[in-house]
Design a protein around this motif. Sequence first.
Motif, PDB file in Angstrom:
ATOM      1  N   GLY A 195      41.691  41.470  32.871  1.00 54.76           N
ATOM      2  CA  GLY A 195      41.593  43.012  33.006  1.00 54.76           C
ATOM      3  C   GLY A 195      40.503  43.309  34.308  1.00 54.76           C
ATOM      4  N   MET A 196      39.793  42.268  34.654  1.00 55.48           N
ATOM      5  CA  MET A 196      39.204  42.787  35.961  1.00 55.48           C
ATOM      6  C   MET A 196      40.213  43.115  36.935  1.00 55.48           C
ATOM      7  SD  MET A 196      36.097  40.052  35.732  1.00 55.48           S
ATOM      8  CE  MET A 196      35.512  40.432  37.359  1.00 55.48           C
ATOM      9  N   SER A 197      39.666  44.211  37.901  1.00 55.71           N
ATOM     10  CA  SER A 197      40.604  44.827  38.833  1.00 55.71           C
ATOM     11  C   SER A 197      40.497  43.740  40.134  1.00 55.71           C
ATOM     12  CB  SER A 197      40.031  45.995  39.272  1.00 55.71           C
ATOM     13  OG  SER A 197      38.715  46.159  39.836  1.00 55.71           O
TER      14      SER A 197
ATOM     15  N   ARG B  73      34.052  43.079  40.602  1.00 58.52           N
ATOM     16  CA  ARG B  73      33.294  43.155  39.271  1.00 58.52           C
ATOM     17  C   ARG B  73      32.121  43.878  39.323  1.00 58.52           C
ATOM     18  NH1 ARG B  73      28.804  39.768  39.247  1.00 58.52           N
ATOM     19  NH2 ARG B  73      29.175  39.800  36.842  1.00 58.52           N
TER      20      ARG B  73
ATOM     21  N   SER C 274      46.553  46.990  44.565  1.00 59.44           N
ATOM     22  CA  SER C 274      45.730  46.874  43.492  1.00 59.44           C
ATOM     23  C   SER C 274      46.262  46.091  42.280  1.00 59.44           C
ATOM     24  CB  SER C 274      45.300  48.202  43.095  1.00 59.44           C
ATOM     25  OG  SER C 274      44.499  48.821  44.159  1.00 59.44           O
TER      26      SER C 274
ATOM     27  N   ALA D 255      46.635  36.946  38.578  1.00 64.95           N
ATOM     28  CA  ALA D 255      46.717  38.652  38.433  1.00 64.95           C
ATOM     29  C   ALA D 255      48.089  38.852  38.624  1.00 64.95           C
ATOM     30  CB  ALA D 255      45.760  39.025  39.609  1.00 64.95           C
TER      31      ALA D 255
ATOM     32  N   GLU E  46      45.318  43.619  38.471  1.00 64.59           N
ATOM     33  CA  GLU E  46      44.187  43.060  37.424  1.00 64.59           C
ATOM     34  C   GLU E  46      44.599  41.743  37.052  1.00 64.59           C
ATOM     35  OE1 GLU E  46      45.593  44.979  33.048  1.00 64.59           O
ATOM     36  OE2 GLU E  46      44.416  46.026  34.489  1.00 64.59           O
TER      37      GLU E  46
END
Length: 376
Positions: A216-218, A274, A232, A253, A234
């Motif tokens: 879930g981190m971008s 983060r 972009s 990702a 995640e």
Amino acid sequence: MTRAAMLIAVLGVFIAMTVIVAVRSLGDASPAQRGPGEQALPVSAYVVGEHTFADIVEALGTARANETVTVTARVSDTLSRVAFDSGQSVEAGDILVELTDTEEAADLNEARATLREARRELDRVEDLIERGIAPRQRLDEASAAVERASARVSSIEAQLADRIIRAPFSGVVGLREVSVGSLVRPGDPIVTLDDTSIIKLDFSVPERFLSTLDPGMSIAAATSAYPDAVFSGEIAQISSRIDPVTRTVTVRAEIDNTDRRLRPGQLMTVEVRRDERASPAIPGAAITRYLDDSFVFVIEGEEGSARVRQQPVQLGRQNGDLIEVTDGLMAGDRIVGEGVHRVRSGMPVRIAETRGAISSGGSSRAQPLAAATSNP
């Protein structure tokens, strides 16, 4: 007497020089030392604004298709039809190629004829049984004959279906490897099919960063094919194992690729973002340091009566000339942006120019937390 006279003369010269230096020092004194009539020093002001900062882990990754398959045949025969062009978009179920099916088509016609005859025989037997002429055993034999004929039809239809090769999912076909009349065997590649609506980006980072990564981190990715674009996405998954040789963990990702710009196999640089946060940011030229402490000069008061006050600040991440302030300033504060070596706390100033912005929401990329570069 001569020696005493010389000493007196030297002392007189020393006193005269001291007086001259003192007078010049008074004349050159800074405005903060001149008392009530001191003159304001012109300065460049900077209005503190909020910018988005984040800790970043950098790596190299390889782009992969969301789904990919090499289309092959299940039987050996020649191609009778090729229904696609290289690079064409296809939908799930679309016909890609057809194999010659002359023999199977003939067998299917025969099997269907046998099935029709078996059903007619079953109808006759049922009529005879209703009239009490034929024994019940004849009905069982006729029903079994219909079932055998139906099973043969289904078997041949399945064989014919194997000769029609369809797209298993929607995507883009690659370069065509065959032509009409080509002999293909099971396992021979006919064409590749990739679903590139989503790009899976696999990259490796050292195991020491494992605790800082979560699904879930971008992430932000870039490629040399589009040097001015940032893609972009995640983090979708993190491998359950660490490579015992390289001591790295593979991270996957996902990047939306509806515009089809990215392609499988591309080398991409990845930045995992983060702890994204909006913090006040100031230029490095506005900061003065003494030992382990950092200071800025805050401008207080209105134009015409403004003075500067030395303010201690706590600094965070840096992006170029912009430095995050974690404590000591708020968005909208005015500080001396340049020439801080010329001012002292309490000195009156005159604002010659103003830079920066009060509104928040600006974007700034922080310096990387660490470089975690690895081979794709």
